[in-house]
Enzyme design. Structure first.
Site, PDB file in Angstrom:
ATOM      1  N   HIS A   2     -12.078  -3.563  -5.184  1.00 58.05           N
ATOM      2  CA  HIS A   2     -11.142  -4.069  -6.204  1.00 58.05           C
ATOM      3  C   HIS A   2     -11.892  -4.712  -7.373  1.00 58.05           C
ATOM      4  CE1 HIS A   2      -7.826  -4.787  -2.943  1.00 58.05           C
ATOM      5  NE2 HIS A   2      -7.634  -3.618  -3.521  1.00 58.05           N
TER       6      HIS A   2
ATOM      7  N   GLU B  36      -6.337  -2.105 -14.203  1.00 60.75           N
ATOM      8  CA  GLU B  36      -7.600  -1.450 -13.868  1.00 60.75           C
ATOM      9  C   GLU B  36      -7.866  -0.268 -14.803  1.00 60.75           C
ATOM     10  OE1 GLU B  36      -7.999  -1.644  -9.221  1.00 60.75           O
ATOM     11  OE2 GLU B  36      -5.918  -1.909  -9.812  1.00 60.75           O
TER      12      GLU B  36
ATOM     13  N   ARG C 167      -3.861  -3.524   7.192  1.00 66.30           N
ATOM     14  CA  ARG C 167      -5.235  -3.772   7.653  1.00 66.30           C
ATOM     15  C   ARG C 167      -5.367  -5.173   8.244  1.00 66.30           C
ATOM     16  NH1 ARG C 167      -8.083  -1.933   2.178  1.00 66.30           N
ATOM     17  NH2 ARG C 167      -6.138  -0.914   1.621  1.00 66.30           N
TER      18      ARG C 167
END
Ligand code: ADP
Length: 398
Positions: free
Chosen positions: A180, A384, A241
């Site tokens: 990230h 991003e 996760r």
């Protein structure tokens, strides 16, 4: 100048065409189910109807071909010719230790991204397929690779070396890399800009909370630690996760309980986290709704999620010798006033107070701490794609 940003997943492809004069996204699109029945492309242009193409695409090359067609489609297009795309920026997940910054793509770079496949077996292969497909379809357009790991290459050895036999690092590259990075870089720079402060003088904790979650300690503009590690499985708890657990759990399940290693791996990546504990969903909103309806395990899942992040924030304030600003971003970080409030509960000793009303804002750049807070808290929507496009232009101008 217009830059096409491409982010290839295993069966999906996200893209944006960004006008670099205004830094505005002109077109954004998503191709789903590549190589699976029912492939679909959805393209959005501001002020126009969604453009949807349902057509089987057997691989990423076909998908990119269709993306280029969609960008040029008479009714929906914002460009008239391919020549208007000055460059392509590709998101690449793993750049190993080789890349601490973005690079222009040539054959050597492609080879090195291939060398990193063992480190990111699910992510780097589709990234390479996307690069190669673009290279074939637009052979004269320069392309850049922007790595998820690059921003964290400034971590010191104390943060990235694992307490394992040192040879494992030397032989296999087993160390903490972090992910990230593009998002942590964007929001840390953005918050400094919004605060009108030089990033060199700031200690920032960035919390990227989406399906995948990671935090970073950014000191003087550099990542000095981050919660994900050798893979994106490490760190705080996430949607599916586990984040950090005692590694002995794996041997226990395999040796004592007869699980196959692949099953445990799948469990840790896809069946744990919010989903595993709540048994309801990996989606924060679903789990929150279930908790509000009295589901105890959903409530526990949220409590653990918030607790892990709270502990990580405290730890980063510790290693930086304090903190000036805490930033929340990504799906949960940008949208959930509840998550932000709960995560921060008990951390007020760091020097902030939350303005409840400001905290209700969603998906905007917003200070959510009170005016008199010594430590600031912000919500900053991540971008991003813009970082990828900016890096691409920077490389072109070099
Ligand atoms: P990805 O990591 O796949 O890019 P996102 O950044 O889109 O994921 O984040 C997805 C997560 O954001 C999901 O858990 C979703 O529930 C959560 N989310 C999105 N909108 C809201 C909201 N309004 N309130 C709480 N959580 C939200």
């Amino acid at each position: 100048m217009k830059v096409l940003v491409i982010n290839c997943g295993s069966s999906s492809l996200k893209y944006q065409l960004i006008d670099m004069e205004t830094e505005k996204s002109l077109v954004s699109g998503l191709v789903e189910r590549i190589g699976i029945d029912g492939s679909i492309l959805t393209q959005k242009v501001e002020g126009k109807d969604k453009y949807i193409i349902k057509q089987d695409m057997k691989d990423h090359k076909e998908a990119i071909k269709l993306v280029l067609e969609a960008l040029l489609n008479k009714e929906h297009a914002v460009i008239e010719s391919m020549d208007e795309i000055t460059a392509v920026g590709h998101r690449v997940v793993h750049g190993g230790e080789k890349y601490s910054d973005s690079v222009l793509i040539d054959d050597e770079v492609i080879e090195l991204i291939k060398d990193c496949i063992p480190l990111a077996p699910l992510h780097n292969p589709p990234n390479i397929i996307g690069i190669e497909a673009c290279k074939e379809l637009m052979p004269n357009t320069p392309m850049a690779a922007v790595f998820d790991t690059a921003f964290h290459q400034t971590m010191p050895k104390v943060a990235y070396i694992c307490p394992l036999p040192y040879e494992l690092y030397e032989k296999y590259g087993i160390r903490r890399y972090g992910f990230h990075g593009t998002s942590h870089k964007y929001v840390s720079q953005k918050v400094a800009e919004v605060m009108n402060r030089d990033i060199k003088d700031l200690k920032i904790i960035t919390c990227h909370l989406g399906n995948g979650c990671s935090l970073a300690a950014v000191k003087g503009g550099k990542s000095i630690d981050t919660s994900m590690g050798f893979t994106p499985l490490a760190g705080v708890m996430m949607g599916t996760r586990s984040g950090n657990i005692d590694p002995s759990v794996i041997a226990f399940l395999v040796e004592q309980q007869g699980y196959k290693l692949e099953e445990v791996n799948e469990m840790l990546n896809k069946k744990s986290g919010l989903l595993g504990i709540s048994g309801v969903s990996s989606d924060f909103r679903d789990v929150q709704m279930a908790a509000e309806q009295g589901n105890e395990r959903a409530k526990l899942a949220l409590d653990i999620f918030n607790y892990k992040i709270r502990a990580q924030i405290a730890s980063y304030a510790g290693i930086m010798g304090g903190v000036d600003v805490i930033v929340f971003t990504a799906g949960i970080g940008e949208n959930s006033s509840f998550a932000r409030k709960e995560v921060l509960k008990g951390l007020e000793f760091l020097g902030f107070n939350i303005d409840e009303e400001k905290n209700e804002v969603r998906g905007e750049v917003q200070e959510i701490s009170t005016k008199d807070s010594k430590v600031k808290v912000y919500e900053i929507p991540t971008n991003e794609e813009l970082v990828i496009a900016r890096d691409t232009v920077k490389l072109l101008n070099k």
